[in-house]
Design a protein around this motif. Structure first.
Motif, short mmCIF file in Angstrom:
data_model
loop_
_atom_site.label_atom_id
_atom_site.label_comp_id
_atom_site.label_asym_id
_atom_site.label_seq_id
_atom_site.Cartn_x
_atom_site.Cartn_y
_atom_site.Cartn_z
N GLN A 517 12.85 5.49 -1.02
CA GLN A 517 13.01 6.95 -0.97
C GLN A 517 12.49 7.56 -2.27
OE1 GLN A 517 17.09 7.84 0.14
NE2 GLN A 517 17.04 6.18 1.64
N THR A 518 11.72 8.62 -2.12
CA THR A 518 10.97 9.14 -3.26
C THR A 518 10.80 10.64 -3.16
OG1 THR A 518 9.53 7.23 -2.85
CG2 THR A 518 8.86 8.72 -4.59
N GLU A 528 -0.68 16.05 7.12
CA GLU A 528 -0.43 16.98 6.00
C GLU A 528 0.09 16.21 4.79
OE1 GLU A 528 1.81 17.93 8.95
OE2 GLU A 528 -0.19 18.31 9.73
N PRO A 529 -0.05 16.79 3.60
CA PRO A 529 0.46 16.12 2.40
C PRO A 529 1.96 15.82 2.54
CG PRO A 529 -0.80 18.08 1.80
CD PRO A 529 -0.69 18.08 3.29
N VAL A 530 2.38 14.70 1.97
CA VAL A 530 3.79 14.30 1.99
C VAL A 530 4.23 14.12 0.53
CG1 VAL A 530 5.40 12.46 2.65
CG2 VAL A 530 3.52 13.10 4.20
N ASP A 531 5.27 14.86 0.09
CA ASP A 531 5.71 14.67 -1.29
C ASP A 531 7.12 14.09 -1.37
OD1 ASP A 531 7.28 16.82 -0.67
OD2 ASP A 531 6.19 18.25 -1.93
N THR A 532 7.74 13.90 -0.20
CA THR A 532 9.10 13.38 -0.19
C THR A 532 9.25 12.32 0.89
OG1 THR A 532 9.90 15.54 -0.88
CG2 THR A 532 11.54 14.03 0.05
N ILE A 533 9.83 11.19 0.52
CA ILE A 533 10.22 10.20 1.53
C ILE A 533 11.75 10.18 1.50
CG2 ILE A 533 10.03 7.81 2.30
CD1 ILE A 533 7.44 7.56 0.69
N GLY A 534 12.37 10.74 2.54
CA GLY A 534 13.83 10.84 2.59
C GLY A 534 14.46 9.62 3.23
N ALA A 546 0.56 8.29 0.51
CA ALA A 546 1.04 7.71 -0.74
C ALA A 546 1.64 8.83 -1.57
CB ALA A 546 -0.10 7.04 -1.49
N VAL A 547 2.82 8.58 -2.12
CA VAL A 547 3.52 9.58 -2.94
C VAL A 547 3.67 9.01 -4.35
CG1 VAL A 547 5.63 10.93 -3.20
CG2 VAL A 547 4.84 10.27 -0.91
N LEU A 548 3.30 9.82 -5.32
CA LEU A 548 3.52 9.42 -6.72
C LEU A 548 4.85 10.02 -7.17
CD1 LEU A 548 2.30 8.13 -9.35
CD2 LEU A 548 1.40 10.41 -9.87
N ALA A 549 5.82 9.15 -7.45
CA ALA A 549 7.15 9.64 -7.82
C ALA A 549 7.08 10.33 -9.18
CB ALA A 549 8.13 8.47 -7.89
N SER A 550 7.79 11.45 -9.29
CA SER A 550 7.85 12.05 -10.63
C SER A 550 8.86 11.23 -11.43
CB SER A 550 8.24 13.52 -10.55
OG SER A 550 9.18 13.73 -9.54
#
Ligand code: GLC
Ligand code: CA
Length: 561
Positions: A517-518, A528-534, A546-550
């Motif tokens: 989760q990220t 579409e862009p994905v910025d959260t993996i819940g 692919a999501v780059l975690a902050s």
């Protein structure tokens, strides 16, 4: 962080593009791709962002196996051009910051190589021991029962001198005798000649065979293999830190890969292993009778290699090459979801740790050849196997079905540049039929469309240059037993990338493990862009991202490394 991209590791952030010269771009209209054709396409490759080109063989050859049968190591095949054309390609590539990796085919030569022409003349020839000769066995039969990869015995009788010679491939590809130090010295001299010309490395054809012991029938991974590679390293590229070497090793296991590519071994930069591409082959009949696709098995192979080479050694990453089917046809859905699945496959592969290799046409989602009669095939292996399988009772239709899935010509139809006749590959008649889908699938369309597969590859290749975590991050897989989703993370210091890919044509909902989760920034996505993996997520058909975690929101502690 920036010093990790310098010195002998400079190639680690680069992506390699493989060119099969015969099928890439024909400049003079004779239907055969050539070196000036490649030079004319360098801007295209520069725009894609690749740092190195692996050129399949361009040397003088009778082309029994499309150049993997060399008759002059320091000459260029006339149909491909001249040495001046080669130098031109090299310098034009260098201007664009692209290095050339040549194919080193030294397990065997062509039967037309002057060494073999002389060797077969007489037992006293000074080149006799450049090859492997044996007397007939007691009952005047073959020296042993070893078969050639392309079908039939690996021994061919030479009446003139009354002995058999050994050939692991076609009878027109006699194996060199690596046990002879003179052979090795000649090969090293030749390699240095090319290195001095300014090439950036070698892809080494079936290099795991050079240490063979034919009498014991130990061919791959033979007793002398690593000694020879260490000697080669010492005598040729060892001091040239910017040179990339990749060995083609069908026999490699994670353990032997560490011998080839381990940091203190002084052998190769990396090897091509084939476990992930062969896990769908039938145990007995191999690729000609493929099994259904099994994602859990594929993932377990990919993860095994990622973990095994995490601390030492280096992976190569690829879905296809000139011997394998088209990636989107093999692992994706070339009909219903060609664009989505081609991007999904690129995502799944390019975020792994290792060096990505893109095979020509993969970046525009080219598909398998729709051939339906054996006459359309040109590949020596396919043609030999057709004959042998039919003799063994298989129907022509069944063989063609297997060849349509796994035959080598799938990857060898001409590169599709535009909607012009033959996809703009040639103004003449191509040596092998073009895939008729070129009017829809071609580079011109793909380059100009911002949402295309090509532009997606361009972004992935660019991300690797920007993000140290993509190059060096520690790999960790999730959802190992899931038969539809491939999920993993890469972690480096405070940076972390989470990747998810749906390998099916259906929507799939998953419960996300805590450590995957990220929340952060979308690096790339094929919807579409994905910025959260819940905690729960639904991936649409072939969706991947692919999501780059902050860093303040990494979701877990880094795995011990
Ligand atoms: C390698 C090449 C293949 C060739 C064989 C013999 O597997 O990739 O194309 O036929 O070696 O040289
Ligand atoms: Ca030509």
């Amino acid at each position: 962080m920036s010093q990790i991209f310098t010195g002998d590791e400079a190639w680690k952030s680069k992506t390699v593009y493989q060119i099969y010269p015969r099928s890439f771009s024909d400049n003079n209209g004779d239907g055969i791709g050539d070196i000036p054709g490649i030079t004319s396409r360098l801007d295209y490759l520069q725009d894609l962002g690749i740092g190195l080109i692996w050129l399949s063989p361009i040397y003088k050859s009778p082309m029994d196996d499309n150049g993997y049968d060399i008759s002059g190591y320091q000459e260029i095949a006339a149909e491909f051009g001249t040495i001046d054309d080669f130098d031109q390609l090299l310098s034009e590539a260098r201007k664009r910051d692209i290095g050339l990796i040549l194919d080193l085919v030294v397990n065997h030569t062509s039967d037309e190589h002057p060494w073999f022409v002389d060797a077969r003349r007489s037992r006293d020839s000074e080149y006799r021991d450049f090859y492997i000769w044996r007397d007939a066995s007691e009952n005047h039969g073959l020296p042993n029962g070893h078969s050639s990869v392309f079908g039939g015995p690996a021994w061919t009788y030479e009446a003139a001198t009354g002995q058999y010679y050994f050939h692991e491939f076609s009878h027109r590809q006699p194996d060199l005798n690596w046990a002879n130090p003179k052979v090795r010295a000649e090969i090293y001299k030749m390699m240095n000649w090319w290195l001095d010309r300014g090439i950036a490395g070698f892809r080494m054809d079936v290099i795991d065979l050079i240490g063979k012991d034919v009498d014991q029938e130990i061919i791959p991974d033979g007793p002398n293999l690593h000694d020879y590679l260490q000697e080669m390293h010492r005598e040729t590229f060892g001091d040239r830190k910017d040179v990339l070497t990749v060995g083609e090793t069908w026999s490699a296991t994670p353990q032997t890969a560490l011998l080839y590519s381990g940091r203190d071994r002084h052998e190769l930069s990396m090897v091509f292993q084939f476990e992930h591409v062969t896990q769908g082959w039938d145990k007995l009949y191999g690729k000609w009778r493929p099994k259904p696709f099994d994602l859990v098995a594929l993932k377990s192979v990919l993860s095994k290699w990622q973990y095994a080479l995490a601390q030492d050694g280096w992976n190569s990453l690829f879905w296809g090459n000139h011997d394998l089917p088209r990636a989107v046809s093999q692992y994706g859905d070339a009909k219903g979801f060609r664009t989505e699945s081609a991007k999904m496959l690129a995502t799944a592969l390019h975020f792994l740790k290792g060096t990505p290799f893109v095979y020509q046409g993969e970046e525009i989602g080219m598909t398998n050849a729709p051939f339906h009669t054996i006459n359309q095939y040109k590949d020596i292996e396919t043609l030999n196997m057709y004959r042998l399988h039919l003799e063994a009772g298989l129907s022509s239709e069944d063989f063609i079905a297997g060849a349509n899935r796994n035959g080598r010509d799938n990857a060898r139809t001409p590169m599709q540049w535009s909607a012009a006749p033959n996809g703009g590959f040639t103004t003449g008649t191509p040596w092998i039929e073009s895939n008729p889908n070129f009017s829809e699938i071609n580079a011109e369309v793909s380059v100009s469309d911002d949402t295309s597969i090509w532009n997606y590859y361009r972004r992935l290749i660019g991300l690797r240059k920007e993000l140290p975590v993509m190059v060096h991050g520690v790999y960790r897989a999730f959802l190992d037993g899931h038969d539809k989703i491939f999920a993993y993370s890469r972690t480096l210091g405070s940076e972390r990338i989470c990747v998810m890919a749906n390998f099916t044509a259906h929507s799939v909902s998953v419960d996300v493990p805590d450590n995957l989760q990220t929340h952060g920034r979308s690096l790339i996505a094929n919807y579409e862009p994905v910025d959260t993996i819940g905690r729960e997520i639904t991936l649409r058909p072939y969706e991947a991202f692919a999501v780059l975690a902050s860093s303040e929101n990494r979701g877990d502690n880094p795995p011990a490394s």
